[in-house]
Design a protein around this motif. Structure first.
Motif, mmCIF file in Angstrom:
data_model
loop_
_atom_site.group_PDB
_atom_site.id
_atom_site.type_symbol
_atom_site.label_atom_id
_atom_site.label_comp_id
_atom_site.label_asym_id
_atom_site.label_seq_id
_atom_site.Cartn_x
_atom_site.Cartn_y
_atom_site.Cartn_z
ATOM 1 N N ASP A 179 -15.481 47.415 -18.816
ATOM 2 C CA ASP A 179 -15.482 46.114 -17.645
ATOM 3 C C ASP A 179 -17.683 46.842 -17.251
ATOM 4 N N ARG A 180 -17.653 47.318 -16.970
ATOM 5 C CA ARG A 180 -18.821 47.078 -16.589
ATOM 6 C C ARG A 180 -19.605 46.441 -18.338
ATOM 7 N N ALA A 181 -19.531 47.050 -18.690
ATOM 8 C CA ALA A 181 -19.560 45.870 -20.682
ATOM 9 C C ALA A 181 -19.578 44.804 -20.690
ATOM 10 N N ALA A 182 -18.942 44.840 -20.137
ATOM 11 C CA ALA A 182 -18.157 42.818 -19.891
ATOM 12 C C ALA A 182 -18.917 42.083 -18.959
ATOM 13 N N VAL A 183 -19.314 42.727 -17.596
ATOM 14 C CA VAL A 183 -20.066 42.091 -16.729
ATOM 15 C C VAL A 183 -21.541 41.659 -17.978
ATOM 16 N N LEU A 184 -22.055 42.667 -18.839
ATOM 17 C CA LEU A 184 -23.464 42.605 -18.596
ATOM 18 C C LEU A 184 -22.766 42.300 -20.238
ATOM 19 N N THR A 185 -22.537 42.141 -20.851
ATOM 20 C CA THR A 185 -21.992 40.741 -22.117
ATOM 21 C C THR A 185 -21.175 39.937 -21.599
ATOM 22 N N ALA A 186 -21.089 39.369 -20.302
ATOM 23 C CA ALA A 186 -21.055 37.844 -19.853
ATOM 24 C C ALA A 186 -22.125 37.465 -19.623
ATOM 25 N N PHE A 187 -22.984 38.569 -19.153
ATOM 26 C CA PHE A 187 -24.048 37.739 -18.616
ATOM 27 C C PHE A 187 -25.186 37.308 -20.343
ATOM 28 N N GLU A 188 -24.906 38.233 -21.308
ATOM 29 C CA GLU A 188 -25.255 37.921 -22.648
ATOM 30 C C GLU A 188 -24.864 36.704 -23.314
ATOM 31 N N GLN A 189 -23.171 36.019 -23.064
ATOM 32 C CA GLN A 189 -22.854 35.321 -23.490
ATOM 33 C C GLN A 189 -23.168 33.735 -22.806
ATOM 34 N N VAL A 190 -23.359 34.162 -21.420
ATOM 35 C CA VAL A 190 -24.342 33.051 -20.257
ATOM 36 C C VAL A 190 -25.459 32.622 -20.726
ATOM 37 N N GLY A 191 -26.069 33.603 -20.786
ATOM 38 C CA GLY A 191 -27.577 33.077 -22.404
ATOM 39 C C GLY A 191 -27.495 32.453 -22.999
ATOM 40 N N GLY A 192 -26.355 32.801 -23.994
ATOM 41 C CA GLY A 192 -26.427 32.281 -25.528
ATOM 42 C C GLY A 192 -25.102 30.304 -25.164
ATOM 43 N N SER A 193 -24.567 30.445 -24.392
ATOM 44 C CA SER A 193 -24.086 29.386 -23.836
ATOM 45 C C SER A 193 -25.316 28.168 -23.424
ATOM 46 N N ASP A 194 -25.843 28.550 -22.122
ATOM 47 C CA ASP A 194 -27.178 27.415 -22.265
ATOM 48 C C ASP A 194 -28.080 27.801 -23.437
ATOM 49 N N LYS A 195 -28.444 28.686 -24.124
ATOM 50 C CA LYS A 195 -29.430 27.939 -25.336
ATOM 51 C C LYS A 195 -28.633 26.695 -25.976
ATOM 52 N N ALA A 196 -27.774 26.986 -26.619
ATOM 53 C CA ALA A 196 -26.088 26.131 -27.370
ATOM 54 C C ALA A 196 -26.634 25.331 -26.950
ATOM 55 N N LEU A 197 -26.095 25.013 -25.668
ATOM 56 C CA LEU A 197 -26.373 23.199 -24.537
ATOM 57 C C LEU A 197 -27.689 23.033 -24.891
ATOM 58 N N GLU A 198 -28.832 24.328 -24.794
ATOM 59 C CA GLU A 198 -30.125 23.016 -24.197
ATOM 60 C C GLU A 198 -30.185 22.195 -25.801
ATOM 61 N N MET A 199 -29.767 23.908 -27.022
ATOM 62 C CA MET A 199 -30.407 22.823 -28.115
ATOM 63 C C MET A 199 -29.194 21.905 -28.093
ATOM 64 N N ALA A 200 -28.113 21.732 -27.703
ATOM 65 C CA ALA A 200 -27.086 20.410 -28.527
ATOM 66 C C ALA A 200 -27.883 19.065 -27.417
ATOM 67 N N ARG A 201 -28.289 19.183 -26.149
ATOM 68 C CA ARG A 201 -29.036 18.320 -25.721
ATOM 69 C C ARG A 201 -30.154 17.562 -26.162
ATOM 70 N N ASP A 202 -31.158 18.348 -26.208
ATOM 71 C CA ASP A 202 -32.484 18.231 -27.047
ATOM 72 C C ASP A 202 -32.284 17.525 -28.621
ATOM 73 N N TYR A 203 -30.949 17.920 -29.409
ATOM 74 C CA TYR A 203 -30.660 16.960 -30.650
ATOM 75 C C TYR A 203 -30.200 15.659 -30.171
ATOM 76 N N ALA A 204 -29.421 15.365 -29.376
ATOM 77 C CA ALA A 204 -29.207 14.056 -28.734
ATOM 78 C C ALA A 204 -29.675 13.808 -27.918
ATOM 79 N N LEU A 205 -30.922 14.150 -27.426
ATOM 80 C CA LEU A 205 -31.509 12.672 -26.736
ATOM 81 C C LEU A 205 -32.665 12.306 -28.100
ATOM 82 N N GLN A 206 -33.109 12.872 -28.995
ATOM 83 C CA GLN A 206 -34.022 12.892 -30.451
ATOM 84 C C GLN A 206 -32.748 12.577 -31.330
ATOM 85 N N ARG A 207 -31.932 12.936 -31.846
ATOM 86 C CA ARG A 207 -31.586 11.988 -32.975
ATOM 87 C C ARG A 207 -30.984 10.839 -32.455
ATOM 88 N N ILE A 208 -31.426 9.590 -33.344
ATOM 89 C CA ILE A 208 -31.574 8.068 -33.233
ATOM 90 C C ILE A 208 -30.321 7.944 -34.544
#
Lengths: 371, 412, 371, 412
Positions: C227-256
Motif C-alpha cells: 500500500d505504501r509503495a502503491a502511493v509512491l509508485t502512483a506519483f512515479e506514474q503521475v510524473g510519467g503521465s504528465d511528461k508523456a502528455l507534454e511530449m505529445a502536446r509539444d509534438y502536436a504543436l510542432q508537427r505540420i
C-alpha cells in the motif's frame, strides 16, 4: 459462398420497409408511448395481413412457411421503425416455443391465430431484479393450477396468453400456457423506460395452466427459445442502430455551427465513424446468427450470443451518440432521438442483460473449443 | 497537505453551523436528502415557497450570496468561506436551485456592467430571492455556437425592439427578469454585432413555452420575443460589445456548474452491496468490481480535484478551465453507471414505475437524465476543446466564419 | 484546508527536477535499456548524496527524516525522468519494510546503507504467472535456510539483499532478509518489456535467511508495504503521465501536416484532452494517497488502491496515446515515446496488476462503508 | 446465406488443394503455423530462400499472382478464386510476406501506367518472385499527409535527378526495384506537382538504412537519394500526374492490408482457458469473461464482415473503404488484449524472455507491436476520417493547404 440475403429476401425487405414507413412512422410510435394502449392494434393487424407475423410459421398452421432468414429481414425493418407491436413476444418467443415444444392440439389451437395476429402470446419469466435462473423462479404449478407473480412481462397487457416458467409440482421447471383472460389472473400495466412497448405485472392465483413441452424441461426449452429470439432481436437492434446512425449523420450534414456543418468537425466525424464500426460488426455478427438459425447449425448457441452481445452494444452506442450529435435538441421530447435511446436500452434487457449474455457467450465458446 | 480549517475558517464554520442549526427548515431535511434527479418533491409544501422562504431568511441574516459585496446584498466572504458554507448548508443547499442562474451569472454580470444605481436597485432583491432572474442566451440555431445567435434588436427612439427566439432558459416561467443577448448588427462578423440587455420578463411580447424533455420534465423553456421593447438604459455594455459582456456571464457559469457534479457512484456502490445476483451480492462479482473500481477512481478523482481547486481559490488563484473536467467525467460516468445498473437487474431493469422499481427508480431516472448532462452548459466535445485549447495551449479550430459578415454565413 | 504540497515541498521538487534533468536524461535511460548494467550506478550514487534516497528515513538512521510527502515529490520527479534506478525496490519497499518491521539491529545494519545508496534492497515475492497470494508462495525456510525460486525480481540483479516472502517452517508466511551475494543464491538477468529496470530470476538453495518481523505475519506486512509503495509508485506514474502528455502536446504543436499543426485537428486535440483528464484525476487521487500516507489515516488502504488504479490507468493511456500522436516516428527506437510506453506497462505490473488492485479497492470500500 | 462453394468454386478449390498437397514445402508447415509477431523463423532454412522457392514453384505452375492477367505471369482468376486459394494455401501463405508490396501494389500500378513493353519485361519476374519490389512513398515530413512529400526530381537531359529521403520502406534491402513518388514542381499546389517513377534500387546514390523499431525489429527502412538518376522512360504517368498514379497504388494497398488482420483473440481465449489465477482458470473470472465476450464479438464481427466483403466481391462489387474497419478494430483490440494478458500474469507479465515468458511471450510481443498497427498504412484517425467521408458522406476536413503553392505551405 454467399453470405448475404438473397434477391427475394431483399425484395421482402423493400416491401417491409415501405409498409412500415407508411404504417409505423414515429407519430404512431409516439401514440403508444404517450397513450394508454399497450401496442398499435391497427399496425399489428396489418402485419398479420401482410403475412409478416406468420413468415416462419408453417403453411399447415396458417403461416407463409418461409424460413428464419425472411423473419430476420422483417425483424430488422421492425427495429428500424421501432414498431410498437408485440412481435418479439408473440412471434419470436411464443410462436417459436409452441412450434418447438407444443403438442399437435396446441399447435393447431395457437399457431394459426398467432400467424394472423388474432391472438397474442408473451413469455413470463422474471419475478424481480436479477437474472432469471432455475433458482429465481418461485411461481409454482400444483395440479394444473398456477400461483405466483411475474414482473415485468413484456407485452403482458397486450397478450391473450402467456407462456409461464414455473416450478412443476415436485419436479424442476416446466413451461405452461396460461389464458390471461381466464380466472385467477390479475394484471396491471407497469411503467418502463420505453412505454412504446407496454409491460405488465401479472399475479396468478390458482390460474388454470396447461403444460407446454415435457415436464421438467422448462429451462432447456427456455434457453433454446431465448437463443432464437436473440438472433431475431439482434436484427431489430441492427435495424435500430442503422436508423439512429442515419439520423445522426443527416443531422450532422444539415446542422450548421461556426459557419460549417457540424459533420465537418472531426469530433463528430469520428463519433459517427465509431457508430458505423459498431453497427457494421453487429450486422456481420447478426448474419452469423441468422446463418446458424436458418441452417440449424450446432454453433447456434455461440452465434446467438455473439449476435446478441454485439447488437446490444451497437444499438446502445448509436442510441446515445445520436442524442449527443443532436445536442440539446436531441434531448427534447419533440425530437425522435429518445425513441431510439429508449428502445436500445429496453432491448438490452428484455431477453436478459448484457452481462448475462457475455457469460453465456464465453461459456459456450469454451465448450465448443473443448469439444 | 491537510483538510483542517485554519482558525479563521474554523470560526466561520462554527458561526455558520450555529446559525443553520437555529434557522434551517428542519422539517424538510429528510425530503431534501432523498431528492434525486427529479424536481424537488417536498411533502405538503410548495417547493418555490420553501426556496423563497429559506433564501429570505439567509438574506436577512447576511448569509445570502456570500461572495457578493455587502452593498448589494451579499456578505463579501472569501471563496473558501463560500465552500465552508456549502459544506455546512448541506442538503438545504438544494433549496437554492432556482436562484443559481441569477446569483451565479446574472448578478455578477450586472455587477460588472450595470450602473451603480441599477446595481443598488436590482441586486438586493435578487439576493433576497424576491426576484428570480434567468439568462436568455441560447438559440435553436446556435447551440454550441453561441455567437451564431439571430435574435434581433433594432433601435427605435430610446428603446430597442426585440424579435426572435431563445431556448434552454431554465425556469423562465418563475422569473421576474432576464439578461438577454441580441444581434444589433448583422453586417459585421458575428462576434462584433452583439449587444446585451436586461429586461422585465413580464414585458409585452414575451411568450414562454416549456420544453418537454426526454425524462418527461420541463425544466427548460423556449422564450419568444415579438416586438418586445427594452429601454436603452437597460443595455449592459456598449452596443456591439455583447460578446465581451457574455464572457463575464459564461466564466461565472463555468464556476457554478463545474463544482460538485454527481457521478452516481455512491448510489451504485450501495446498490451493488445490496443487490443479490443469485450468486451473492453483486459487489462480489469480479466484472462488477472492475467497473466499480474504475468509477470509484473517477468519483474520487473529481472529489480531490475539487479539493485542489478550493486550495487554489484559498491561495487567491482563479479556477481555470481545468474545471471543465468535472462535467465531462461526471456526465459519461453517470450514463455508464445507469446503463450497468439496469443490466444487473436484467428484465426488471426496464421498470421505472417509482412504486415498483428497484432503488427508487433512481437508475432509470439517471439513464434518462444523463444525455442532457453531456450537452447542457457545454457539450462533451466543447469541453474537450476548452481543455485542449485553454489548458494545453493547442490551436483553436479553424474558423471559417471569423471574418465574414454575419448575414453572409451559411445557415442550415 | 490546504490540499497542495507546501512551498518547501515545491522547492524540493524544483531541486529534484533540475537534478534529474541533468543526471537522468533519456540518453542515460537508454544506456541502461540497451546495456548490460541493471541500473545507472552514477545516478544512484548521486541520489544518495542529494539525500533523496533517505528523505523519509529517520535521521538516527542516516536519513533526512523528512516525511512521506517529500518522498512523494521525489517519486513524481523520478517518474517524469524515467530514472533507471532501483528506488522503488530499495526505498519504497525494502527500507519501508525494515522501518516497519525490522529489529533494532536490522534497522541499524541496513537503513543507513539504504539511505546513502551504499546498499540496495529488493522484494522477492513472485514465483510465476498470476497474483501473489498466500497460496502462490512455495519458497520455504527451514532452520534459517531458504530454498525456492523467485521470478521476476525487480532490481534483483542490482540488489545486495532481498526481502523474501516464504513459508516459515510449519507456520504460514514470513518475510526474510537474504544476502544475495551469500551462499546458496544463484541469480540471472531476465529480459522484460522495460529493460531500463533490470529484473532477475533468483534460485535459493539453502541460503541463509534472517526473519524480518514476526513469524507468520509475512502476508500482512507485505500488504501494508505494498500500500505504501502503491502511493509512491502512483506519483512515479503521475510524473510519467504528465511528461508523456507534454511530449505529445509539444509534438502536436510542432508537427505540420496538411499545412497546419496536427494539434489543430480535433481528433488529436480531444485525444490530448482525454489524456489530461486521466492525468488530472490520477494526480488528485495520488494526493489523496499522499495525504493518507503522511497522516497515517485509517483510509490508507482505500486511498492507496484508488491512487494505484487511477495512476496505472492514466500512465498506460498517456503512454500509448503519446505514441499515437507521434505517428510512425513514435514507434521508432530513436524517439523516446517507447521509453514511456514500456515504463507505463512495467509499473502497471510491478506491485501486482490492475485487476488485483481493483479487487482490493472494492473490497476495502465495502469494508469501510460497512464499518 | 451459406458458406458452400458453387460447383465452379468447388472445382477450383479441389484443383488448388491437390496442387498444394503435391507441391508445398510440408517440412516447413509446423514452423509456419507457429510464426507470430516476430520475423519468420524457419529451423535450418533461410526464410528468403524458402519464400523465393515457393513463389517460383507457384509461378511455374500458374498459381502466382492469381488476379493478374496471364500475359504478365498471373492466372486471371476471379476475386473469389483468390480467396479460395488463400484458404487452401493456409500457413504457406506466410511465405508470401516479402512479395506483398510488389504483387499487391507495384504490379497493379505498372499494369495501369507502364508501357506494354515494360509490363512484359518487369511483371513476370516480379510474379515469379525473382525480382522483389518496394514502394517509396512516405517521408519523414509527410506521415498521414502523403502529398506533403519533399523528395525532389529535376529534369536533366533524358534523366531525372532525385534528391531526398523516403521512410517506412518495407524490406528495401531485399529489393531490386521500387516505385517512387517525387515532387517535380514546388510552385503549384501540393497534389499537382508530383510525378511517379520506378527505379533500380541498385542505382548509384541510393542508400538504405534500417529503422530500429520499439520491438527491436527493423522491418522498415529509410532510403536516402543523392543525385540518383532515373531515365525519363521509367516515368509512370505524365509529369505532374503523380498523385493520380499513387491513388492506383493506395487503393490496392487498402485491399491488401485490410483483409484478415489478426486481433489476438484466439490466442487470448486459449490463454485464459489455461491460465490459473489461483481461483481456477482465468476464463471463469467474470471480469475476464466480460472482456473476452467483447473481444470475441469484435473478432467474429471482423471475420463475418470479411465474409460479406468476399460475397460482394463474388457478386462483382468492388470492396469499398468499409474495409478500413479491419485495421481500426484489430489494432486497438490487440493492444487491449496484450495489456490485459500481462495484467493477468501480475509481476510475471513483464517477463519477455522467450525462454521463460508465459505463452511464448506472444503477448509481450503484441504489446510492443500493436502501437505500430495503429499507425502503419493509415492511422486510426485517418481511417475514421475515411469511414466518415467516404462511407458516411461527411464533409472533408477543412484544407488550408489546398490551393497554396507547395513551397508556401508552412513547415515544422
Amino acid at each position: 459462398m454467399n453470405f448475404e440475403f438473397s434477391d427475394e429476401q431483399q425484395q421482402l425487405r423493400d416491401t417491409a420497409r415501405r409498409y412500415l414507413a407508411d404504417h409505423s412512422p414515429s407519430v404512431a410510435v409516439r401514440a403508444v408511448l404517450e397513450g394508454e394502449q399497450p401496442y398499435d392494434t391497427a399496425l399489428w393487424k396489418g402485419l398479420g395481413e401482410m403475412g409478416f407475423l406468420g413468415a416462419a410459421i408453417p403453411e399447415e398452421f396458417g403461416g407463409l412457411g418461409l424460413g428464419y432468414l425472411e423473419l430476420c429481414v422483417i425483424a430488422e425493418e421492425l427495429g428500424r421503425s421501432l414498431a410498437p407491436v408485440p412481435m418479439s413476444s408473440s412471434i419470436y418467443l411464443a410462436a417459436e416455443l409452441i412450434k418447438a415444444a407444443g403438442s399437435g392440439p396446441q399447435k393447431t389451437a395457437w399457431l394459426p391465430k398467432l400467424a394472423s395476429g388474432e391472438a397474442i402470446g408473451c413469455l413470463a419469466t422474471s419475478e424481480g431484479p436479477g437474472r432469471v435462473s432455475e433458482k429465481s423462479i418461485q411461481a409454482r404449478v400444483t395440479g394444473d393450477r398456477l400461483s405466483g407473480a411475474k414482473v415485468p412481462v413484456l407485452d403482458g397487457m397486450a397478450a391473450d396468453f402467456a407462456i409461464v416458467a414455473a416450478r412443476d409440482g415436485d419436479r424442476s421447471l416446466s413451461l405452461f400456457i396460461v389464458d390471461l383472460n381466464g380466472p385467477g389472473v390479475a394484471r396491471q400495466a407497469v411503467g418502463t423506460i420505453d412505454p412504446a412497448r407496454g409491460q405488465a405485472s401479472i399475479a396468478f392465483d390458482n390460474a388454470p395452466a396447461e403444460r407446454l413441452g415435457a415436464a421438467g424441461e422448462g429451462f432447456s426449452l427456455l434457453t433454446e427459445a431465448l437463443d432464437r429470439a436473440a438472433v431475431l432481436t439482434a436484427f431489430e437492434q441492427v435495424g435500430g442502430s442503422d436508423k439512429a446512425l442515419e439520423m445522426a449523420r443527416d443531422y450532422a450534414l444539415q446542422r450548421i455551427a461556426f459557419g460549417r456543418p457540424i459533420g465537418s468537425f472531426q469530433a463528430i466525424k469520428h463519433m459517427l465513424a465509431d457508430m458505423y464500426v459498431a453497427a457494421t460488426l453487429a450486422r456481420s455478427n447478426a448474419y452469423y446468427g441468422a446463418w446458424a438459425l436458418s441452417t440449424g447449425a450446432a454453433e447456434l448457441g455461440v452465434a446467438a450470443a455473439t449476435a446478441r452481445v454485439s447488437a446490444t452494444k451497437a444499438f446502445q452506442l448509436c442510441g446515445k451518440n445520436n442524442i449527443q450529435v443532436h445536442g440539446g435538441m436531441g434531448f427534447t421530447w419533440a425530437f425522435d432521438c429518445h425513441l431510439f435511446y429508449r428502445r436500445a436500452n429496453l432491448l438490452a434487457l428484455t431477453l436478459g442483460g448484457q452481462s448475462e449474455w457475455e457469460d453465456k457467450l464465453v461459456e459456450r465458446l469454451r465448450r465448443r473449443n473443448a469439444a | 497537505m491537510n483538510f483542517d480549517d485554519t482558525p479563521q475558517e474554523a470560526a466561520f464554520r462554527a458561526e455558520a453551523r450555529a446559525w443553520i442549526d437555529a434557522n434551517a427548515p428542519h422539517e424538510l431535511l429528510a425530503d431534501l436528502e432523498n431528492a434525486g434527479f427529479g424536481g424537488l418533491n417536498l411533502s405538503g409544501v410548495d417547493p418555490m415557497q420553501a426556496m423563497k422562504a429559506w433564501q429570505k431568511k439567509k438574506f436577512d441574516a447576511g448569509w445570502a450570496c456570500l461572495h457578493w459585496p455587502k452593498d448589494y446584498g451579499g456578505r463579501g466572504a472569501t471563496p473558501i468561506e463560500r465552500v465552508i458554507w456549502g459544506q455546512e448548508e448541506g442538503a438545504y443547499g438544494k433549496l437554492s436551485g432556482t436562484f443559481i442562474i441569477g446569483h451565479g451569472m446574472c448578478g455578477p454580470t450586472l455587477m460588472a456592467w450595470a450602473t451603480e444605481e441599477q446595481k443598488r436597485q436590482y441586486l438586493p432583491p435578487m439576493a433576497a430571492g424576491e426576484d428570480i432572474w434567468c439568462q436568455l442566451f441560447s438559440e435553436p440555431a446556435g447551440g454550441s455556437d453561441l455567437a451564431g445567435l439571430r435574435t434581433r434588436a433594432v433601435k427605435d427612439g430610446d428603446d430597442w425592439v426585440i424579435n426572435g427566439q431563445k431556448i434552454w432558459t431554465s425556469g423562465a416561467q418563475h422569473c421576474q427578469y432576464g439578461i438577454l443577448i441580441t444581434r444589433t448588427d448583422p453586417t459585421v462578423p458575428k462576434h462584433k454585432g452583439l449587444t446585451m440587455f436586461f429586461l422585465d420578463m413580464k414585458s409585452p411580447g414575451v411568450e414562454i413555452r416549456p420544453i418537454k424533455q426526454v425524462n418527461g420534465q420541463s425544466g427548460f423553456n423556449e422564450v419568444y420575443f415579438t416586438d418586445v421593447r427594452i429601454p436603452d438604459a437597460q443595455r449592459l455594455g456598449a452596443v456591439g460589445q455583447g460578446w465581451t459582456v457574455s464572457l463575464t456571464t459564461l466564466m461565472n457559469e463555468r464556476l457554478t456548474i463545474g463544482s460538485g457534479m454527481p457521478t452516481g457512484f455512491e448510489e451504485m456502490f450501495d446498490f451493488c452491496c445490496r443487490m443479490d445476483t443469485g450468486e451473492g451480492p453483486a459487489v462480489d462479482d469480479k466484472a462488477v468490481r472492475s467497473k466499480l473500481a474504475d468509477w470509484a477512481c473517477r468519483a474520487s478523482g473529481l472529489k480531490y480535484t475539487g479539493m485542489r481547486a478550493i486550495s487554489a481559490l484559498s491561495r487567491g488563484e482563479t479556477p481555470g478551465p481545468e474545471n471543465s473536467i468535472g462535467k465531462l467525467v461526471a456526465g459519461a460516468t453517470m450514463q455508464d453507471i445507469a446503463t450497468f445498473a439496469l443490466d444487473l437487474m436484467g428484465q426488471y431493469g426496464a421498470v421505472s414505475d417509482p412504486e415498483m422499481a428497484a432503488a427508487q427508480s433512481r437508475f432509470q431516472a439517471m439513464l434518462l437524465r444523463s444525455p442532457a448532462t453531456r450537452v447542457e452548459g457545454g457539450t462533451d466535445e466543447i469541453l474537450r476543446n476548452i481543455i485542449a485549447e485553454r489548458v494545453l495551449g493547442l490551436p483553436a479550430d479553424i474558423r471559417v466564419d471569423k471574418d465574414v459578415p454575419f448575414e453572409k454565413i451559411p445557415t442550415a
